[in-house]
Enzyme design. Sequence first.
Site, PDB file in Angstrom:
ATOM      1  N   GLY A  47       0.888  -1.157   0.000  1.00 13.07           N
ATOM      2  CA  GLY A  47       0.000   0.000   0.000  1.00 13.07           C
ATOM      3  C   GLY A  47       0.917   1.194   0.000  1.00 13.07           C
ATOM      4  CD  GLU A  48       2.275   5.092  -1.534  1.00 12.34           C
ATOM      5  OE1 GLU A  48       2.487   4.359  -2.520  1.00 12.34           O
ATOM      6  OE2 GLU A  48       3.197   5.713  -0.954  1.00 12.34           O
ATOM      7  CB  CYS A  79       5.461  -3.705  -1.310  1.00 17.41           C
ATOM      8  SG  CYS A  79       5.840  -2.270  -2.346  1.00 17.41           S
ATOM      9  CB  ILE A 135       3.762  -2.140  -7.601  1.00 19.83           C
ATOM     10  CG1 ILE A 135       3.252  -3.207  -8.576  1.00 19.83           C
ATOM     11  CG2 ILE A 135       2.981  -0.842  -7.773  1.00 19.83           C
ATOM     12  CD1 ILE A 135       1.894  -3.699  -8.302  1.00 19.83           C
ATOM     13  NE  ARG A 136       4.636   4.775  -6.080  1.00 20.52           N
ATOM     14  CZ  ARG A 136       5.125   6.023  -5.978  1.00 20.52           C
ATOM     15  NH1 ARG A 136       5.377   6.726  -7.046  1.00 20.52           N
ATOM     16  NH2 ARG A 136       5.335   6.568  -4.800  1.00 20.52           N
ATOM     17  CG  HIS A 172       3.001  -6.407  -4.335  1.00 18.06           C
ATOM     18  ND1 HIS A 172       2.500  -5.874  -3.167  1.00 18.06           N
ATOM     19  CD2 HIS A 172       3.669  -5.397  -4.947  1.00 18.06           C
ATOM     20  CE1 HIS A 172       2.842  -4.602  -3.076  1.00 18.06           C
ATOM     21  NE2 HIS A 172       3.563  -4.292  -4.141  1.00 18.06           N
ATOM     22  CD  GLU A 174       0.358  -8.585  -2.072  1.00 19.28           C
ATOM     23  OE1 GLU A 174       1.372  -9.295  -1.963  1.00 19.28           O
ATOM     24  OE2 GLU A 174       0.401  -7.344  -2.149  1.00 19.28           O
TER      25      GLU A 174
END
Lengths: 193, 293
Positions: A47-48, A79, A135-136, A172, A174
Amino acid sequence: MKKIGVLAQQGAFVEHIAVLRCLEVEAFPVRVAEELEGLDGLIIPGGESTSIGILMEEYALVEPVRRLAKQGFPIMGTCAGMILMAKRISGLHLEPLGAMDMDVRRNAFGRQVESFETEVEIPVIGEPPFHAVFIRAPYIEKVGDGVDILARLPNGSGVAARQGSMVALAFHPELTNDLRLHSYFLDIVCGKG
Amino acid sequence: MDKGTWTVKCGLAQMLKGGVIMDVVTSEQAKIAEEAGACAVMALERVPADIRADGGVARMADPTVIEAIKEAVSIPLMAKCRIGHFVEAQALEALGVDFLDESEVLTPADESHHIWKHDFKVPFVCGCRDLGEALRRIAEGAAMIRTKGEAGTGNIVEAVRHMRAVMDEMRKIKSMTTDELTAEAKALGASLELVTEVHETGKLPVVNFAAGGIATPADAALMMQLGAEGVFVGSGIFKASDPEQRARAIVKATTHYRDPEIIAEVSKGLGAAMPGIDIKTIPQDELLAPRGW
């Protein structure tokens, strides 16, 4: 049946809960501190990291999670979760949990157009390589004694690590159908890993 | 190493779930949004309420504004391009924006066609009023969907209408028999493949947010309870009297959307919300939601 909590401040917690249920464990979202009670393991999702960190502070989850980490409680971070579990973070003004003795660089591969998927060799889960979605994503810059790097990209960036009962992943698991890393974590929860 | 794949595009949308994406027009506002816990910011020259008030043609923001905001924060950066304006999209992708919104809030550049979004490495979000519109955008490559609502009004009624339309239609398709799906796809103006996917999973193939008219913590939680996976707040934060506090309150309400005690607590003493507009008083040709095909 083992009970696993997934921090649900923000991010892709529903995906982790779905994977855990496929593996026949009980899985619950954790939004407030009381929901940490009675768990056998905890996942900090992607997430962030700023959003998750701020909401953990606001709802008094930081200290209880730090305490659990000190007691050797099984925790897996993916992440943003890996970022929050680090001792030191580059590119973030938030105080991390410091659960694992590692330095993590945030958004280490660049912006979204640099996000990628690739095969990663992870010896602890064996063959075939794991199809990993970044992702990022962050990577691990440095680890202290007691932290094992479980996987690196061909350029040497550490993207998976373990310290005691804690596991951190830059990607990730998931988001794919490969359940091996969740199973690896559940083995730790069951005292078999 | 594969970049710009469908998984990676949809994946970023998944990471935004449960979060609040805030419209900002300066780097100071962007920092306030990040410190309040926003999961992304939308960099604009004007918020929708000002676009609505100013009239004229609304275009993509000046790259200087976008770059200043990009430097100010570490969370994902979004920006808007006009419907069908694929060159604005190319320019925004070149600026390193993390997510593009092909948005009805700006003046459409094409009255028949949306951007073919599969051509881009950067993911897109698009607005919808119903399921057919959502599935057409997904077929064109949108990796995330949001309701249109009626932006810049501070009035939640249109977002509720659009979210209910999408959710009701999906429940209906889920309960259909397979032989009914072709006629349904035809009626919706959507591909049979995507209608079949909704039939099998009961949900959209991409993340679904709410947008357009969210002004309070309760508005955000309402949209979440109706099925949104996160919210966009446009004018609702920086047109309010106390943006910092309101931003934090909306972030908390979005996470704790099923906890009425928390929603009541965070709603206390927020000061004045943005002034709202009754949709019925807006002339038909000034409504933003009907833009899009």
